[in-house]
Design a protein around this motif. Sequence first.
Motif, PDB file in Angstrom:
ATOM      1  N   SER A  57       9.120  -0.617 -27.838  1.00 45.06           N
ATOM      2  CA  SER A  57      10.498  -0.146 -27.957  1.00 45.06           C
ATOM      3  C   SER A  57      11.380  -0.620 -26.808  1.00 45.06           C
ATOM      4  O   SER A  57      12.521  -1.013 -27.021  1.00 45.06           O
ATOM      5  N   PHE A  62      12.073  -2.968 -30.358  1.00 51.31           N
ATOM      6  CA  PHE A  62      11.853  -2.360 -31.672  1.00 51.31           C
ATOM      7  C   PHE A  62      12.339  -0.917 -31.633  1.00 51.31           C
ATOM      8  O   PHE A  62      11.917  -0.143 -30.774  1.00 51.31           O
ATOM      9  N   ASN A 128      16.816   2.082 -40.581  1.00 49.86           N
ATOM     10  CA  ASN A 128      15.577   1.959 -39.814  1.00 49.86           C
ATOM     11  C   ASN A 128      14.424   2.536 -40.637  1.00 49.86           C
ATOM     12  O   ASN A 128      13.870   3.579 -40.299  1.00 49.86           O
ATOM     13  N   TRP A 134       7.034  -4.157 -38.030  1.00 53.73           N
ATOM     14  CA  TRP A 134       7.539  -4.985 -36.935  1.00 53.73           C
ATOM     15  C   TRP A 134       6.561  -6.079 -36.554  1.00 53.73           C
ATOM     16  O   TRP A 134       6.969  -7.155 -36.118  1.00 53.73           O
ATOM     17  N   THR A 142      -0.544  -3.217 -38.533  1.00 54.78           N
ATOM     18  CA  THR A 142       0.806  -2.857 -38.120  1.00 54.78           C
ATOM     19  C   THR A 142       0.748  -1.813 -36.999  1.00 54.78           C
ATOM     20  O   THR A 142      -0.320  -1.281 -36.689  1.00 54.78           O
TER      21      THR A 142
END
Length: 173
Positions: A57, A62, A128, A134, A142
């Motif tokens: 993040s 992300f 989102n 991602w 993932t």
Amino acid sequence: MDPDTVATFFAVLLLGGIVGLVAAWFVPAVRRELEPAAPTLAATIAVAATAGSLWFSESAGFVPCELCWYQRIAMYPLAVVLTMATIRRDAAIRPYAIVLAAIGAAISAYHVAIQQFPDQSSFCEASNPCSAAWVDALGWMTIPQMAGVSFLLIIALLTLSPPTPTPPRSESS
């Protein structure tokens, strides 16, 4: 550093953890060697998962979806509590940590299901979505899958050996 490289690094570590635990369950000698280190390994996994989620993040940029936040709510306290319990050699924390990790694992499982079947849920916001992947470490893993494996490894390590029973308190008259 590239997000796919970081994701692959964490995925390989998690797969190594799975291999180690499978060996511990089926080879008694490996289990005996792993048991004393199990709480430390569980704490290490929680700290690494916390660091990884913060890296994704804060460094990769992300934006965590709502389910990612719920998984973080389960993982971040585990990083602190399991580290403290390891330092203090406090086995009494195990049942509480297992419950917290089980909640996180359930959320991760739901998140993975949403990624696999995005039309089945409208849980997250359109800007989102929880169905967004991602990264695809090793071509299939993932971030929610990595979180789920982390939670399951923590549970398995904490149940690998039963906690040492605490002696009953003596009552003073």
